[in-house]
Design an enzyme around this catalytic site. Structure first.
Site, short mmCIF file in Angstrom:
data_model
loop_
_atom_site.label_atom_id
_atom_site.label_comp_id
_atom_site.label_asym_id
_atom_site.label_seq_id
_atom_site.Cartn_x
_atom_site.Cartn_y
_atom_site.Cartn_z
CE1 TYR A 79 -3.75 2.42 0.36
CE2 TYR A 79 -2.61 3.14 2.31
CZ TYR A 79 -3.55 3.54 1.55
OH TYR A 79 -4.49 4.59 1.39
CE LYS B 107 -9.28 7.39 -12.20
NZ LYS B 107 -9.10 6.77 -13.57
CG ASN C 231 -9.28 1.54 -16.99
OD1 ASN C 231 -9.31 0.41 -16.43
ND2 ASN C 231 -9.04 2.64 -16.31
NE ARG D 194 -13.14 1.54 -18.68
CZ ARG D 194 -12.88 2.66 -17.81
NH1 ARG D 194 -13.08 3.86 -18.38
NH2 ARG D 194 -12.78 2.56 -16.54
P1 ADP Z 1 -9.97 0.16 -10.05
O1 ADP Z 1 -9.84 -0.36 -11.22
O2 ADP Z 1 -10.95 -0.36 -9.08
O3 ADP Z 1 -10.23 1.57 -10.28
P2 ADP Z 1 -7.17 0.68 -9.48
O4 ADP Z 1 -6.19 -0.29 -9.27
O5 ADP Z 1 -7.18 1.26 -10.66
O6 ADP Z 1 -8.36 0.13 -9.24
O7 ADP Z 1 -6.92 1.83 -8.04
C1 ADP Z 1 -7.89 2.79 -7.93
C2 ADP Z 1 -7.29 3.64 -6.91
O8 ADP Z 1 -7.09 3.04 -5.66
C3 ADP Z 1 -5.90 4.30 -7.13
O9 ADP Z 1 -6.28 5.60 -7.90
C4 ADP Z 1 -5.41 4.53 -5.70
O10 ADP Z 1 -6.03 5.65 -5.08
C5 ADP Z 1 -5.89 3.44 -4.92
N1 ADP Z 1 -4.79 2.41 -4.99
C6 ADP Z 1 -4.79 1.25 -5.72
N2 ADP Z 1 -3.69 0.65 -5.46
C7 ADP Z 1 -3.15 1.01 -4.48
C8 ADP Z 1 -1.77 0.78 -3.83
N3 ADP Z 1 -1.12 -0.28 -4.00
N4 ADP Z 1 -1.56 1.77 -2.85
C9 ADP Z 1 -2.20 2.73 -2.59
N5 ADP Z 1 -3.44 3.10 -3.21
C10 ADP Z 1 -3.99 2.38 -4.17
#
Ligand code: ADP
Length: 451
Positions: A202, A237, A291, A293
């Site tokens: 994290y 977002k 993504n 798309r």
């Molecule tokens: P989703 O596909 O559900 O959108 P993402 O992997 O793109 O998931 O992550 C979405 C958000 O979650 C990121 O923009 C960030 O804020 C948080 N996040 C994801 N992975 C981590 C990580 N390893 N450490 C800290 N924040 C994370």
């Protein structure tokens, strides 16, 4: 080029696609649920077909109803927009087997990138840094503990098939990891029909930075700049901007290099977004997902590059070569987008449905509003809460913020509760103004205000 495109979506993105298709001289077919009978997309399209009940499972996710609508109307392509079936490779496969072009990347691209553990493995193999974590899916509590031993706490459990910021669990100890592991798996199974989870370190103070790319069928891939999307609530977002205030030329070159290498290695076609987290403590950047798309926030890239990404998607899917000058010119503009959602920020963001009695959308220099709402429109309670996207474009970030303040003060959506007042407060915040925010900005901001 296509003769007729069916748009398998609703709301602002359906209108956005209809507009792009019209400008390309292509006929459009809208599909709608019983709850969307009075939606603008049904009126702006050349034809509209009702595909089922309000519940998305029975309409916008109802593959056979959508394919039947395409066949009845003799549509030769389907644009899925974002959400719903946009990243469902099974749907893309059915379209292709029915001789209907799916406007998006190759089926294998959707499949590989749709599985986040596969995507991590793929990127790592091509020397794109990924966040330290499990090698693949984590199948047992024992494996979870082993991973934790290797990478240390805090860590985050994520669903392999995850999306929309759902199904993530942060753990700071073995006890928490053990208790979260089973729930994370069952939640993933319930939400995505796939219980597989993986573990990442994290990152405590990250910025969400993503790269827009576009690729044709002939190996030409372009990088169209980055977007920063760190203003998030529950990993979703709320404000996006391009360029990112945290990205200098050197970092941008690195992002471009990773994004182009990733897209080329997978033989990507059409538009796509490669998402990264920037660790603000170490300045290291890591791939998180791709993504396959168009994204909600594509508009800020359009504004700074002057490229219509939805038209580009259609042209690339029709087999055209990448137009010359599809490139990111050295940034001379700055764009910021605010998502105007029908939610009450004062009451823990509960959705706000009902009839819009009065609507005024801002205008003037540098202001774009992409929306499907109108005065007299009733917001159905069945779908996501996005009502409008307010996009500001000027020569500099500071000018954009001033224009944004002015535009937000003009925006009226009565009597619906929206995120407008929250945006008004955010744009006054010194951390936001300095561009120094991380993904935790909004949670802290809301906490401080409730104290
Ligand atoms: P989703 O596909 O559900 O959108 P993402 O992997 O793109 O998931 O992550 C979405 C958000 O979650 C990121 O923009 C960030 O804020 C948080 N996040 C994801 N992975 C981590 C990580 N390893 N450490 C800290 N924040 C994370």
């Amino acid at each position: 080029m296509f003769n007729r495109i069916l748009i398998a979506n609703r709301g602002e993105i359906a209108l956005r696609i209809i507009r792009a298709a019209k400008e390309l001289g292509i006929k459009t077919v809208a599909v709608y649920s019983e709850a969307d009978r009075n939606s603008l997309h049904t009126q702006f399209a050349d034809e509209a077909v009702c595909i089922g009940k309000a519940n998305p499972q029975e309409s916008y996710l109802n593959i056979s109803a959508i394919i039947s609508a395409a066949e009845i109307t003799d549509s030769d392509a389907i644009h899925p927009g974002y959400g719903f079936l946009a990243e469902n490779y099974h749907f893309a496969e059915i379209c292709e087997s029915c001789g209907i072009k799916f406007i998006g990347p190759k089926i294998e691209n959707i499949k590989t990138m749709g599985n986040k553990t596969e995507a991590r493995r793929f990127m790592a193999k091509h020397h794109i840094p990924i966040i330290p974590g499990s090698k693949g899916n984590v199948a047992s509590k024992e494996e979870a503990l082993n991973t934790a031993n290797k990478i240390g706490y805090p860590l985050i459990i994520k669903a392999a098939a995850g999306g929309g910021g759902r199904g993530m669990r942060i753990c700071h100890s073995d006890v928490r990891l053990l208790s979260s592991f089973t729930t994370a798996r069952s939640e993933a199974e319930a939400a995505f029909g796939d219980g597989n989870v993986y573990i990442e370190k994290y990152i405590e103070a990250p910025k969400h930075i993503e790269a827009q790319i576009a690729a044709d069928n002939y190996g030409n891939v372009v990088f169209l700049g980055e977007r920063e999307c760190s203003i998030q609530r529950r990993h979703q977002k709320l404000i996006e901007e391009s360029p990112s205030p945290a990205v200098n030329k050197k970092l941008r070159r690195k992002i471009a290099e990773y994004a182009l290498r990733g897209a080329k290695s997978i033989g990507y076609s059409n538009v796509g977004t490669i998402e990264f987290l920037l660790d603000t403590k170490t300045q290291k950047i890591y791939f998180i997902e791709m993504n396959t798309r168009i994204q909600v926030e594509h508009t800020v890239t359009e504004e700074v590059t002057g490229i219509d990404l939805v038209k580009l998607q259609i042209m690339l899917a029709a087999g055209e070569k990448m137009p010359s000058k599809t490139e990111m010119t050295e940034n001379k503009k700055h764009a910021i987008e605010c998502r105007i959602n029908a939610e009450d920020p004062e009451k823990n963001f509960i959705p706000s449905a009902g009839k819009i009695e009065a609507l005024y959308t801002p205008g003037g220099f540098g202001v774009r509003v992409d929306t499907h709402i109108y005065s007299g429109y009733s917001i159905p309670p069945f779908y996501d809460s996005l009502l409008a996207k307010l996009i500001i474009t000027t020569k500099s970030r500071s000018e954009s913020i001033e224009t944004l303040k002015r535009a937000l003060s003009e925006f009226v959506v009565e009597p619906i509760k929206t995120t407008i007042p929250l945006h008004q407060r955010i744009v006054e915040d010194p951390v936001f103004i300095r561009g120094e925010y991380t993904t935790h900005f909004l949670d802290r901001f809301l906490e401080e205000r409730s104290e």
